[in-house]
Enzyme design. Structure first.
Site, PDB file in Angstrom:
ATOM      1  N   LYS A 114      39.597  29.355  44.326  1.00 45.55           N
ATOM      2  CA  LYS A 114      39.145  30.297  43.301  1.00 45.55           C
ATOM      3  C   LYS A 114      38.172  29.636  42.330  1.00 45.55           C
ATOM      4  CE  LYS A 114      42.618  33.817  43.659  1.00 45.55           C
ATOM      5  NZ  LYS A 114      43.599  34.709  43.106  1.00 45.55           N
ATOM      6  N   LYS A 196      41.264  35.352  55.382  1.00 43.53           N
ATOM      7  CA  LYS A 196      42.253  36.408  55.145  1.00 43.53           C
ATOM      8  C   LYS A 196      41.593  37.656  54.533  1.00 43.53           C
ATOM      9  CE  LYS A 196      44.116  36.054  50.549  1.00 43.53           C
ATOM     10  NZ  LYS A 196      45.202  36.352  49.675  1.00 43.53           N
ATOM     11  N   LYS A 199      41.082  41.337  48.536  1.00 39.15           N
ATOM     12  CA  LYS A 199      40.420  42.326  47.699  1.00 39.15           C
ATOM     13  C   LYS A 199      39.234  41.726  46.963  1.00 39.15           C
ATOM     14  CE  LYS A 199      44.450  41.858  44.786  1.00 39.15           C
ATOM     15  NZ  LYS A 199      45.667  42.497  44.381  1.00 39.15           N
TER      16      LYS A 199
HETATM   17  P1  ATP Z   1      43.284  38.490  47.005  1.00 43.95           P
HETATM   18  O1  ATP Z   1      43.229  37.135  47.607  1.00 43.95           O
HETATM   19  O2  ATP Z   1      43.288  39.580  48.034  1.00 43.95           O
HETATM   20  O3  ATP Z   1      42.268  38.697  45.946  1.00 43.95           O
HETATM   21  P2  ATP Z   1      45.796  37.642  46.125  1.00 43.95           P
HETATM   22  O4  ATP Z   1      46.386  37.229  47.410  1.00 43.95           O
HETATM   23  O5  ATP Z   1      45.300  36.569  45.232  1.00 43.95           O
HETATM   24  O6  ATP Z   1      44.660  38.696  46.300  1.00 43.95           O
HETATM   25  P3  ATP Z   1      47.773  39.632  45.406  1.00 43.95           P
HETATM   26  O7  ATP Z   1      46.977  40.807  45.725  1.00 43.95           O
HETATM   27  O8  ATP Z   1      48.507  39.616  44.122  1.00 43.95           O
HETATM   28  O9  ATP Z   1      46.884  38.370  45.271  1.00 43.95           O
HETATM   29  O10 ATP Z   1      48.767  39.373  46.605  1.00 43.95           O
HETATM   30  C1  ATP Z   1      49.893  40.158  46.687  1.00 43.95           C
HETATM   31  C2  ATP Z   1      50.737  39.807  47.857  1.00 43.95           C
HETATM   32  O11 ATP Z   1      50.092  40.159  49.066  1.00 43.95           O
HETATM   33  C3  ATP Z   1      51.103  38.329  47.986  1.00 43.95           C
HETATM   34  O12 ATP Z   1      52.432  38.239  48.428  1.00 43.95           O
HETATM   35  C4  ATP Z   1      50.154  37.829  49.044  1.00 43.95           C
HETATM   36  O13 ATP Z   1      50.695  36.737  49.737  1.00 43.95           O
HETATM   37  C5  ATP Z   1      50.041  39.052  49.940  1.00 43.95           C
HETATM   38  N1  ATP Z   1      48.752  39.102  50.641  1.00 43.95           N
HETATM   39  C6  ATP Z   1      47.521  39.159  50.081  1.00 43.95           C
HETATM   40  N2  ATP Z   1      46.566  39.200  51.035  1.00 43.95           N
HETATM   41  C7  ATP Z   1      47.216  39.186  52.240  1.00 43.95           C
HETATM   42  C8  ATP Z   1      46.794  39.202  53.606  1.00 43.95           C
HETATM   43  N3  ATP Z   1      45.510  39.247  53.939  1.00 43.95           N
HETATM   44  N4  ATP Z   1      47.739  39.186  54.577  1.00 43.95           N
HETATM   45  C9  ATP Z   1      49.060  39.160  54.271  1.00 43.95           C
HETATM   46  N5  ATP Z   1      49.520  39.117  52.989  1.00 43.95           N
HETATM   47  C10 ATP Z   1      48.627  39.132  51.991  1.00 43.95           C
END
Ligand code: ATP
Ligand code: LTN
Length: 332
Positions: A114, A196, A199
């Site tokens: 990040k 992965k 968002k």
């Molecule tokens: P992002 O990386 O998408 O900006 P993030 O992972 O930092 O978001 P959250 O959206 O808060 O943060 O993640 C919420 C939950 O969803 C966490 O348990 C994370 O591990 C899970 N998660 C996020 N993206 C994926 C993915 N591509 N596949 C499976 N689980 C996911």
């Protein structure tokens, strides 16, 4: 009361990765763990570690609350709350920072990723984010923490910090365990299947949002990146795109990947992708219609108030216990 605790950041609309990696898992776990109380929260304090527009943030918090429930969580044995409404989260983060080493935080891969992606000033809070997260979990003596695979390292740190506090001060915290789903713990991007689904990916074609309309969902899946081979088999190294679609279909339908490979042995990519698109649409339709009524329902606020009241009581007791063990304030 035994607790299962998890959070999601209100940063943009939820995508299919977050749904399959975390929310769908919570729904299933409500049946698997009938004795536990579920504490799910909207991690808005985590969201502001990167600058956000305030109106956008407030809108996303409410959307996320409605979506959590729209995804099928049952309201009994569930406290849904907003992290910033419980001051104990910020208090606990400070206390735990006193037990966390700089070297541990410097090793966190999510921080490194990040920080690299951000052009201007990286906040100290982005660096200490895993400590805030440890507090979210330890405040409630969580026995299990259901998250996607990307959170494994943060959970390891939480366990290390909990053990350190316990060994210095006597039993204060339950040491939590990770719970990742068997299939779907890491859903990959539709355009770059080595990364992965996220968002924060600037390419909108890389993901499916839970509130995307049906034609868009179909378009995104039909144009997902695959390979020039024709077989529908799970081979993450050589066929990451097809493997990702197989994982998605398996997680959505609960049919094992092996059985899907057999079912689609004679099919071409077009037929297979259409089946994946159908499964996604079938899952999202009822979620979207429940969401439309929940987002307008004043009951949503009443449920968030009840969640806050329950969480606050548990959390305040834990902070008071740690304050006491540390010798803070006056003797009571
Ligand atoms: P992002 O990386 O998408 O900006 P993030 O992972 O930092 O978001 P959250 O959206 O808060 O943060 O993640 C919420 C939950 O969803 C966490 O348990 C994370 O591990 C899970 N998660 C996020 N993206 C994926 C993915 N591509 N596949 C499976 N689980 C996911
Ligand atoms: N860091 C998590 C969100 C999160 C969380 C938590 C998950 C914050 N606090 C406590 C489980 C338990 C993420 O997914 N980005």
């Amino acid at each position: 009361m035994k607790h299962i605790v998890s959070g999601i950041q209100p940063t943009g609309s939820l995508n299919l990765g977050t749904y399959l990696g975390s929310i769908r898992n919570f729904v299933k776990l409500q049946d698997t763990y009938p004795e536990h109380h579920f504490m799910l929260f909207i991690a808005d304090l985590h969201a502001i570690t990167i600058p956000r527009d305030r109106l956008e943030l407030r809108k996303t918090i409410r959307e996320l609350a409605a979506l959590y429930l729209a995804c099928g969580l049952r309201q009994e044995r569930l406290s849904l709350f907003i992290q910033s409404e419980i001051p104990a989260h910020s208090q606990m983060a400070h206390l735990l920072q006193c037990f966390t080493y700089m070297g541990e935080l410097e090793r966190m891969t999510q921080f490194k990723d990040k920080a690299r992606r951000q052009e201007t000033g990286v906040s100290a809070a982005l660096f200490t984010y895993p400590v805030l997260m440890a507090g979210d979990i330890l405040l409630y003596d969580a026995e299990y923490v259901p998250v996607g695979e990307d959170q494994t390292q943060h959970l390891e740190l939480t366990r290390d910090v909990a053990e350190r506090v316990n060994s210095r001060l006597g039993d204060v915290f339950t040491v939590p365990k990770l719970l990742t789903p068997k299939v779907g713990a890491r859903i990959m991007s539709l355009t770059e299947p080595a990364q992965k689904m996220s968002k924060s990916d600037p390419n909108e074609k890389s993901r499916i949002l839970l509130l995307d309309p049906e034609p868009l969902v179909r378009k995104r899946i039909m144009s997902a990146v695959t390979d020039s081979d024709t077989r529908i088999i799970y081979d993450k190294e050589n066929k990451p795109g097809i493997s990702n679609l197989l994982v998605m279909l398996s997680a959505l339908t609960d049919v094992p990947i092996k059985a899907l490979e057999e079912q689609f042995a004679q099919a071409n990519y077009g037929t297979f992708k259409k089946a994946v698109a159908d499964a996604v649409v079938d899952t999202l339709k009822p979620i979207q219609s429940r969401y439309q009524s929940l987002i307008k329902d004043p009951e949503l606020d009443a449920f968030l108030d009840a969640g806050r009241d329950y969480a606050e009581k548990v959390a305040m007791r834990k902070v008071a216990k740690l304050n006491h063990k540390l010798g803070l304030g006056r003797k009571r």
